[in-house]
Design a protein around this motif. Structure first.
Motif, short mmCIF file in Angstrom:
data_model
loop_
_atom_site.label_atom_id
_atom_site.label_comp_id
_atom_site.label_asym_id
_atom_site.label_seq_id
_atom_site.Cartn_x
_atom_site.Cartn_y
_atom_site.Cartn_z
N ILE A 84 0.87 -1.18 0.00
CA ILE A 84 0.00 0.00 0.00
C ILE A 84 0.90 1.22 0.00
O ILE A 84 1.58 1.51 0.99
N LEU A 85 0.94 1.94 -1.12
CA LEU A 85 1.92 3.01 -1.32
C LEU A 85 1.22 4.31 -1.71
O LEU A 85 0.63 4.40 -2.79
N PRO A 86 1.23 5.33 -0.84
CA PRO A 86 0.64 6.63 -1.21
C PRO A 86 1.42 7.29 -2.34
O PRO A 86 2.66 7.22 -2.39
N PHE A 87 0.70 7.94 -3.23
CA PHE A 87 1.34 8.67 -4.33
C PHE A 87 2.33 9.70 -3.79
O PHE A 87 3.40 9.92 -4.37
N ALA A 88 1.98 10.35 -2.68
CA ALA A 88 2.78 11.46 -2.17
C ALA A 88 4.16 11.01 -1.70
O ALA A 88 5.06 11.84 -1.55
N HIS A 89 4.36 9.71 -1.46
CA HIS A 89 5.64 9.21 -0.97
C HIS A 89 6.53 8.67 -2.09
O HIS A 89 7.62 8.18 -1.81
N VAL A 90 6.08 8.74 -3.32
CA VAL A 90 6.87 8.27 -4.46
C VAL A 90 7.77 9.40 -4.93
O VAL A 90 7.29 10.47 -5.30
N GLN A 91 9.07 9.18 -4.89
CA GLN A 91 10.02 10.21 -5.30
C GLN A 91 10.37 10.15 -6.78
O GLN A 91 10.71 11.15 -7.38
N VAL A 148 11.10 5.04 -3.51
CA VAL A 148 10.44 5.42 -2.27
C VAL A 148 11.49 5.54 -1.18
O VAL A 148 12.36 4.66 -1.07
N PRO A 149 11.46 6.60 -0.35
CA PRO A 149 12.45 6.71 0.73
C PRO A 149 12.31 5.55 1.71
O PRO A 149 11.25 4.99 1.91
N GLY A 150 13.43 5.22 2.36
CA GLY A 150 13.43 4.09 3.28
C GLY A 150 13.74 2.81 2.56
O GLY A 150 14.03 2.78 1.36
N ASP A 151 13.66 1.71 3.30
CA ASP A 151 14.00 0.42 2.74
C ASP A 151 13.12 -0.64 3.38
O ASP A 151 12.57 -0.45 4.46
N SER A 152 12.95 -1.78 2.69
CA SER A 152 12.09 -2.84 3.19
C SER A 152 12.58 -4.17 2.68
O SER A 152 13.13 -4.28 1.57
N ASN A 153 12.38 -5.21 3.49
CA ASN A 153 12.71 -6.57 3.08
C ASN A 153 11.63 -7.17 2.19
O ASN A 153 11.91 -8.04 1.37
N LEU A 154 10.38 -6.73 2.35
CA LEU A 154 9.26 -7.38 1.67
C LEU A 154 8.74 -6.59 0.48
O LEU A 154 8.25 -7.17 -0.49
N ALA A 155 8.80 -5.26 0.56
CA ALA A 155 8.15 -4.46 -0.46
C ALA A 155 8.92 -4.52 -1.78
O ALA A 155 10.14 -4.56 -1.81
N SER A 156 8.16 -4.57 -2.86
CA SER A 156 8.74 -4.50 -4.20
C SER A 156 8.00 -3.40 -4.93
O SER A 156 6.90 -3.60 -5.44
N HIS A 157 8.59 -2.22 -4.93
CA HIS A 157 7.91 -1.05 -5.48
C HIS A 157 8.13 -1.00 -6.99
O HIS A 157 8.99 -0.27 -7.48
N GLY A 158 7.37 -1.79 -7.66
CA GLY A 158 7.45 -1.80 -9.11
C GLY A 158 6.41 -2.73 -9.70
O GLY A 158 5.85 -3.59 -9.01
N ILE A 159 6.12 -2.52 -10.97
CA ILE A 159 5.17 -3.35 -11.70
C ILE A 159 5.93 -3.93 -12.89
O ILE A 159 6.51 -3.19 -13.70
N ASP A 160 5.92 -5.24 -13.00
CA ASP A 160 6.79 -5.91 -13.96
C ASP A 160 6.43 -5.62 -15.41
O ASP A 160 7.31 -5.49 -16.25
N ALA A 161 5.15 -5.55 -15.72
CA ALA A 161 4.74 -5.38 -17.11
C ALA A 161 3.45 -4.57 -17.16
O ALA A 161 2.42 -4.99 -16.63
#
Length: 513
Positions: free
Chosen positions: A450-457, A479-492
């Motif tokens: 769950i990623l708010p638009f406002a936090h996308v750099q 996105v600022p910060g780091d995570s073990n689980l999140a994958s902030h991207g869409i493959d296709a």
């Protein structure tokens, strides 16, 4: 001509000079004695060299000298370390020869985190870290206090929270903390992990690594055992000597079942123990501007997670866990939760209703009903798995044609890859409601970001020869910060949808700026 001085114009630092200094607890010296044990291991090579040189009489004096010097430096470090609480800042002075003077204003401190190890709990001592706008100030000379009494730690947190609750204190970013209680000392309990949940969570955390550890330990200590653990002949000889071989021949299925049950017992027991040690008495509370998480059996941690620094939320589960409705909630923050966990675990094991209650103060929520989900084209999702399955199958078939029976493994691997590819189709999808982006991926270990638009750099669009032929691109989000689980991207994503999404993301950031 004499001039009058307004008392209000006197700098706060001058007034702070009149405040008393505090020291770390004297029991800190006992912790230094305990820590000398691991440090003494470093002396073993030197002591061995002294003994090999034939000067065994100097080994004991050298060890005593090392301990005395270490304890002396520990005492000097304790005696030269002092701290005090000012009107609007905490001041720390440290250093034996090179003195360091550190002032941390209260308006930089989001909250205070408290950690107690096993020995610290026995001595009623705590390690205190300050959650600031840059990072968590630890005990490495960067502003932390290790170790102070629990009373001082609680007083320090209450003082800082009380100052931040004043009308003159700096407001929280984006008004996120408006839903939190106004009282600095009031923490509303949001989630508590019961012993039953601990037990169930431990059963789902079955550990195959424990089996490897048991095997490695057996091999490490095999010289101390009366037989070779991994030599079947020794086991057969032992069975003949005890008369078990005839029983096993008559009850093969019982013996096989017993072996499998023993392995499962080790895996389940390890999962239960590990979960209990980590999440014992797990409590998540909501303070004025931050979550407060308390957990741990041997090491008790009390960590603050500021609401204003949360960038994204990740709801994760498993292929089996989701059948019973069990999920995990983590948040990606500007501060990490240690070297092993870069994100913060807010709910380790709970139903979705509990997770929704924890998400509410952050302003985030799971996707609403009726939201339109976008699924990448089937070939864009499956081409990698299909290519791997084809190569493995062709290699296995070629090996069989040449008379090599291991080629069967290639055919099995190709079939498994084809099955996994078919199951995974449609499991990666995304949606947005104009302000929040939702990304769902995975089938064996599914997770929702769950990623708010406002936090996308940043939003980068990339493509390759295969995706280009399919009319798709990959979207990678910064996105600022780091995570073990999140994958902030869409493959296709189809080209038109990708650039429309990128334009909406950047437009939101422009409006916010």
């Amino acid at each position: 001509m004499a001039s009058s001085v307004d008392p209000a114009a006197i700098p706060a630092a001058a007034a702070d000079d009149e405040l008393p200094w505090r020291r770390l607890s004297p029991l800190t010296l006992l912790l230094a004695v305990v820590r000398l044990g691991p440090q003494s291991v470093r002396m073993i090579p030197a002591l061995a060299a002294i003994g090999i040189a034939g000067s065994w009489t100097y080994v004991v004096p050298a060890m005593v000298l090392f301990l005395l010097i270490s304890l002396g430096f520990s005492w000097l470090a304790w005696a030269r370390f002092r701290w005090r609480i000012g009107d609007d800042a905490i001041v720390i002075e440290s250093g034996i020869w090179d003195r360091q003077h550190r002032t941390i204003p209260f308006d930089r401190i989001q909250d205070v985190s408290i950690e107690q190890g096993l020995i610290g709990r026995a001595l009623d001592l705590a390690k205190v870290g300050f959650e600031t706008g840059a990072a968590t100030e630890g005990d490495d000379g960067d502003g932390g206090l290790d170790s102070i009494s629990m009373d001082d730690a609680a007083m320090l947190r209450t003082t800082i929270r009380g100052w931040r609750a004043l009308p003159t204190a700096a407001p929280a970013n984006d008004g996120v903390a408006a839903a939190a209680p106004a009282d600095a000392d009031s923490d509303a309990l949001l989630f508590h992990m019961t012993p039953r949940q601990l037990l169930v969570a431990g059963l789902f955390n079955f550990s195959l690594a424990a089996l490897a550890v048991v095997g490695a330990a057996s091999q490490w200590f095999d010289d101390l055992l009366p037989f070779e653990v991994f030599d079947p002949r020794d086991w057969m000889d032992l069975a003949r000597q005890t008369g078990v071989d005839s029983w096993v021949d008559a009850h093969r299925w019982v013996a096989g079942f017993g072996a499998v049950a023993a392995l499962l017992l080790v895996g389940f027991a390890t999962g239960i123990v590990r979960t209990t040690v980590t999440n014992w008495d797990f409590r998540l509370s909501l303070g004025p501007r931050a979550f407060r998480r308390q957990r741990g059996l041997t090491t008790r941690t009390d960590v603050a997670i500021p609401l204003a620094r949360i960038q994204a939320a990740i709801v994760a589960t498993g292929f089996i866990r989701c059948r019973w409705g069990w999920h995990e909630l983590r948040v990606q923050s500007l501060a990490s939760d240690g070297q092993e966990e870069r994100d913060h675990q807010l709910v380790p094991f709970a139903q979705l209703a509990d997770i929704d209650a924890v998400l509410a103060p952050t302003g985030l929520s799971r996707p609403p009903e009726g939201l339109e989900w976008h699924v990448p084209p089937i070939m864009a999702q499956a081409w990698g798995g299909l290519l791997f399955a084809a190569l493995a199958s062709i290699g296995g078939a070629g090996a069989l044609a040449l008379g090599h029976w291991p080629g069967v493994a290639g055919l099995v691997l190709g079939g498994a890859a084809l099955a996994v590819t078919a199951i995974n189709i449609g499991k990666h999808r995304w949606a947005d409601d104009g302000a929040v982006l939702y990304i769902w991926r995975g089938w064996f270990l599914p997770r929702l970001t769950i990623l708010p638009f406002a936090h996308v750099q940043s939003a980068d669009v990339q493509t390759g020869p295969v995706l280009r032929r399919l009319g798709c691109v990959a979207v990678t989000l910064g996105v600022p910060g780091d995570s073990n689980l999140a994958s902030h991207g869409i493959d296709a994503v189809p080209v038109a949808q990708a650039f429309a999404l990128r334009q909406r993301l950047l437009a939101m950031r422009t409006r916010r700026a």
